[in-house]
Write a protein that holds these residues in place. Structure first.
Motif, PDB file in Angstrom:
ATOM      1  N   PRO A 176       1.378  86.849   6.117  1.00 35.11           N
ATOM      2  CA  PRO A 176       0.972  87.690   4.986  1.00 35.11           C
ATOM      3  C   PRO A 176       1.779  87.376   3.716  1.00 35.11           C
ATOM      4  N   GLU A 177       1.139  87.620   2.589  1.00 34.43           N
ATOM      5  CA  GLU A 177       1.760  87.290   1.305  1.00 34.43           C
ATOM      6  C   GLU A 177       3.139  87.927   1.143  1.00 34.43           C
ATOM      7  N   GLY A 178       4.078  87.165   0.695  1.00 31.98           N
ATOM      8  CA  GLY A 178       5.418  87.687   0.397  1.00 31.98           C
ATOM      9  C   GLY A 178       6.340  87.784   1.601  1.00 31.98           C
ATOM     10  N   VAL A 179       5.794  87.623   2.808  1.00 28.55           N
ATOM     11  CA  VAL A 179       6.619  87.776   4.017  1.00 28.55           C
ATOM     12  C   VAL A 179       7.452  86.516   4.236  1.00 28.55           C
ATOM     13  N   THR A 180       8.768  86.689   4.424  1.00 33.19           N
ATOM     14  CA  THR A 180       9.627  85.518   4.652  1.00 33.19           C
ATOM     15  C   THR A 180      10.325  85.567   6.010  1.00 33.19           C
ATOM     16  N   ALA A 181      10.223  86.730   6.690  1.00 31.45           N
ATOM     17  CA  ALA A 181      10.836  86.827   8.023  1.00 31.45           C
ATOM     18  C   ALA A 181       9.795  87.335   9.012  1.00 31.45           C
ATOM     19  N   ALA A 182       9.796  86.742  10.208  1.00 31.21           N
ATOM     20  CA  ALA A 182       8.892  87.228  11.256  1.00 31.21           C
ATOM     21  C   ALA A 182       9.692  87.461  12.528  1.00 31.21           C
ATOM     22  N   LEU A 226      16.444  80.153  13.404  1.00 31.54           N
ATOM     23  CA  LEU A 226      15.895  80.974  14.493  1.00 31.54           C
ATOM     24  C   LEU A 226      16.970  81.927  15.003  1.00 31.54           C
ATOM     25  N   TYR A 227      16.499  83.033  15.556  1.00 37.75           N
ATOM     26  CA  TYR A 227      17.420  84.019  16.128  1.00 37.75           C
ATOM     27  C   TYR A 227      16.855  84.462  17.472  1.00 37.75           C
ATOM     28  N   VAL A 228      17.651  84.360  18.523  1.00 38.17           N
ATOM     29  CA  VAL A 228      17.230  84.900  19.822  1.00 38.17           C
ATOM     30  C   VAL A 228      17.852  86.290  19.936  1.00 38.17           C
ATOM     31  N   LYS A 229      16.987  87.304  19.949  1.00 40.07           N
ATOM     32  CA  LYS A 229      17.450  88.705  19.959  1.00 40.07           C
ATOM     33  C   LYS A 229      17.368  89.248  21.388  1.00 40.07           C
ATOM     34  N   LYS A 240       8.943  81.670  33.225  1.00 35.26           N
ATOM     35  CA  LYS A 240       7.959  82.210  32.269  1.00 35.26           C
ATOM     36  C   LYS A 240       8.663  82.692  30.997  1.00 35.26           C
ATOM     37  N   ALA A 241       9.817  83.355  31.179  1.00 33.57           N
ATOM     38  CA  ALA A 241      10.571  83.864  30.015  1.00 33.57           C
ATOM     39  C   ALA A 241      10.962  82.706  29.105  1.00 33.57           C
ATOM     40  N   VAL A 242      11.402  81.601  29.710  1.00 34.45           N
ATOM     41  CA  VAL A 242      11.817  80.436  28.914  1.00 34.45           C
ATOM     42  C   VAL A 242      10.617  79.828  28.203  1.00 34.45           C
ATOM     43  N   SER A 243       9.512  79.631  28.927  1.00 31.41           N
ATOM     44  CA  SER A 243       8.397  78.946  28.259  1.00 31.41           C
ATOM     45  C   SER A 243       7.807  79.813  27.150  1.00 31.41           C
ATOM     46  N   GLN A 244       7.735  81.136  27.354  1.00 31.44           N
ATOM     47  CA  GLN A 244       7.221  82.000  26.273  1.00 31.44           C
ATOM     48  C   GLN A 244       8.157  81.974  25.060  1.00 31.44           C
ATOM     49  N   SER A 245       9.462  81.928  25.315  1.00 34.29           N
ATOM     50  CA  SER A 245      10.421  81.932  24.200  1.00 34.29           C
ATOM     51  C   SER A 245      10.321  80.626  23.416  1.00 34.29           C
ATOM     52  N   LEU A 246      10.157  79.507  24.135  1.00 36.41           N
ATOM     53  CA  LEU A 246      10.027  78.215  23.441  1.00 36.41           C
ATOM     54  C   LEU A 246       8.733  78.163  22.631  1.00 36.41           C
ATOM     55  N   GLN A 247       7.697  78.745  23.197  1.00 31.49           N
ATOM     56  CA  GLN A 247       6.414  78.793  22.474  1.00 31.49           C
ATOM     57  C   GLN A 247       6.576  79.603  21.173  1.00 31.49           C
ATOM     58  N   ALA A 248       7.299  80.723  21.283  1.00 31.79           N
ATOM     59  CA  ALA A 248       7.538  81.565  20.098  1.00 31.79           C
ATOM     60  C   ALA A 248       8.354  80.791  19.057  1.00 31.79           C
ATOM     61  N   GLY A 280      13.039  83.249  11.514  1.00 34.40           N
ATOM     62  CA  GLY A 280      12.188  83.674  12.629  1.00 34.40           C
ATOM     63  C   GLY A 280      13.013  84.194  13.793  1.00 34.40           C
ATOM     64  N   CYS A 281      12.602  85.337  14.332  1.00 32.54           N
ATOM     65  CA  CYS A 281      13.365  85.978  15.410  1.00 32.54           C
ATOM     66  C   CYS A 281      12.478  86.125  16.652  1.00 32.54           C
ATOM     67  N   ILE A 282      13.050  85.808  17.812  1.00 35.42           N
ATOM     68  CA  ILE A 282      12.334  85.964  19.086  1.00 35.42           C
ATOM     69  C   ILE A 282      13.044  87.072  19.847  1.00 35.42           C
ATOM     70  N   ALA A 283      12.348  88.170  20.110  1.00 35.16           N
ATOM     71  CA  ALA A 283      12.995  89.317  20.762  1.00 35.16           C
ATOM     72  C   ALA A 283      12.480  89.446  22.192  1.00 35.16           C
ATOM     73  N   ASP A 284      13.374  89.831  23.113  1.00 33.34           N
ATOM     74  CA  ASP A 284      12.984  89.855  24.528  1.00 33.34           C
ATOM     75  C   ASP A 284      12.318  91.167  24.939  1.00 33.34           C
ATOM     76  N   ASP A 285      12.232  92.126  24.047  1.00 32.40           N
ATOM     77  CA  ASP A 285      11.372  93.281  24.318  1.00 32.40           C
ATOM     78  C   ASP A 285      10.971  93.926  22.989  1.00 32.40           C
ATOM     79  N   PHE A 286      10.042  94.886  23.079  1.00 34.41           N
ATOM     80  CA  PHE A 286       9.429  95.371  21.859  1.00 34.41           C
ATOM     81  C   PHE A 286      10.341  96.269  21.029  1.00 34.41           C
ATOM     82  N   THR A 287      11.109  97.125  21.723  1.00 38.44           N
ATOM     83  CA  THR A 287      12.010  97.989  20.948  1.00 38.44           C
ATOM     84  C   THR A 287      13.094  97.142  20.286  1.00 38.44           C
TER      85      THR A 287
END
Ligand SMILES: Nc1ncnc2c1ncn2[C@@H]1O[C@H](COP(=O)(O)OP(=O)(O)O)[C@@H](O)[C@H]1O
Ligand SMILES: O=C(O)[C@@H](O)C(=O)COP(=O)(O)O
Length: 423
Positions: free
Chosen positions: A45-51, A84-87, A64-72, A8-15
């Motif tokens: 979804p079926e077959g998915v192993t990474a999010a 986990l990966y913090v991107k 807010k950035a910290v609490s959203q990241s911990l929630q993720a 599981g990866c948590i990214a700090d922006d969409f790009t």
């Protein structure tokens, strides 16, 4: 049986999230990208192993950035993610007060992890780390064009110094000589450091893909890794060794295209110039005119509708190299983001199916306005820039480009790769 994640990866922006997801797919992992933290009952979804969860925390208030990241992180773990990966950005985009340090510190503390790596490198896009210093195309970060970023101008290039203002914990640099040692020698060095430091970061040299493989072979089993997307492919390869099947590659879509460019990066400026010089139709948006009301969403939308082509580029003055700021910069940025995102939302509602966006913050605003929440990842147009298909809207092709990424003719390529092939 319920599908479970392994990574599981948590990214700090969409790009950043789409960049990371594209390399996971390249490494053979079936990956889904979520916009924000999904509901707890959202099935994988079926077959998915990474999010990958895309947040917009790079310039958010620290708490807010910290609490959203911990929630993720919690959501990913609840779905089975063992690692986990913090991107964050390959140019370590942050303000002097954070948010990279506080987010990484919080995840280490929450899961009682003593140390992790800091690896912003992405060699294919010329971001490298040598002896603790981050380079962009051979130039130290704070001397590169990142020194002029409107939201996160980078003031230093040495990762331990960049972290010292943000994180509670120290860094141990592992240069090429250290990394050339045996696994045993490297572990001994880390163990020695750990005797006096209960929690810390490692900054290994990472200048090419061989270094990425070395980092993953030594540290690839840590419960938390952090960095840019340069480690994603070897991580995925580690997990997918036994998995022969490659993810499906969806084709293009019928329908007109809208491109919005909010990034002021040198790469995006070159791409905007190239597009206009090669016959592309474009409309410039000026923050000063938005502030005075001389330009409005309605007036720009009217111009879009009068466009002579089936593709239109809307670009900020900054994307054309003019960063005029009449107020504090952040107000202009927010106004531009709101304008761009509302225009893309209207375009999607009006039947535009190919939506292309340049700039991380700009992309975050656009995806929020579109409201799509999960994406399949398709082929990449440039390293780190995939075509994405919202699971709920299979006719849409969305492309989110990091400001700094992509070739000169990126917009032309994106238009071609998102279009339905002529039979
Ligand atoms: N002329 C300008 N004046 C002030 N801010 C601008 C101007 N042009 C663009 N911006 C803002 O600069 C920010 C660029 O950030 P972003 O979209 O993340 O691009 P990048 O990927 O290059 O970091 C956006 O918030 C955008 O609205
Ligand atoms: O790591 C990177 O460079 C990108 O994935 C990234 O984070 C891009 O951010 P923006 O430059 O704000 O698009």
């Amino acid at each position: 049986m319920l599908q479970k994640l392994t990574f599981g990866c948590i990214a700090d922006d969409f790009t950043g999230a789409s960049d990371a997801a594209s390399f996971l797919v390249k490494g053979g992992m079936k990956t889904v990208l979520y916009s924000g933290v999904p509901d707890s009952d959202q099935p994988i979804p079926e077959g998915v192993t990474a999010a990958v969860i895309a947040l917009k925390t790079r310039t958010e208030q620290v708490d807010k950035a910290v609490s959203q990241s911990l929630q993720a992180a919690q959501w990913l773990k609840s779905k089975g993610a063992e690692q986990l990966y913090v991107k964050y950005c390959s140019t370590f985009d942050s303000t002097p007060a954070g948010n990279i340090g506080p987010i990484c510190d919080a995840v280490l503390e929450r899961y009682e992890i003593p140390f992790t790596v800091l690896c912003p490198s992405l060699p294919v896009n010329k971001r490298t780390v040598k002896d603790g210093t981050l380079f962009v195309d051979g130039t130290p970060l704070s001397e590169s064009s990142m020194k002029n970023h409107p939201l996160t101008p980078m003031w230093d290039s040495y990762l331990p110094s960049l972290m010292s203002g943000q994180s509670k914990y120290p860094c141990l640099v592992l240069g090429s000589e250290d990394m050339a040692g045996t696994d045993e020698e490297i572990r001994r060095k880390v163990d020695d450091f750990a005797k006096n430091h209960p929690r810390f970061y490692l900054v290994p040299d990472f200048v090419n893909d061989t270094d990425a493989d070395r980092i993953i072979s030594v540290f690839g089993d840590l419960r938390l890794l952090t960095g840019g997307s340069g480690l994603m492919q070897p991580i995925a390869e580690k997990y997918s060794r036994s998995q022969a099947e490659q993810p499906a590659r969806p084709g293009g879509s019928k329908g007109p295209a809208i491109i919005v460019a909010g990034s002021c990066s040198v790469a995006t400026q070159g791409q905007v110039r190239h597009y206009l010089q090669n016959g592309g139709f474009g409309i410039m948006v000026r923050p000063g005119m938005l502030l005075s009301g001389d330009q409005t969403v309605d007036s720009i939308w009217n111009q879009v509708q009068e466009s002579p082509r089936d593709s239109v580029l809307i670009y900020s003055a900054g994307s054309a190299g003019q960063t005029e700021t009449e107020t504090d910069g952040a107000s202009e940025a927010a106004l531009l983001e709101n304008t761009m995102s509302e225009l893309v939302r209207r375009a999607a509602e009006a039947g535009y199916t190919r939506l292309i966006c340049a700039g991380g913050e700009t992309s975050g605003a656009v995806t929020k306005a579109l409201g799509y929440y999960a994406y399949q990842i398709g082929e990449s147009i440039a390293p780190g820039v995939p075509v994405m298909i919202p699971l709920q809207h299979p006719q849409i092709r969305l492309v989110l480009k990091s400001g700094n990424f992509g070739q000169k003719d990126f917009f032309m390529r994106a238009l071609k790769m998102t279009a339905e092939e002529e039979k």
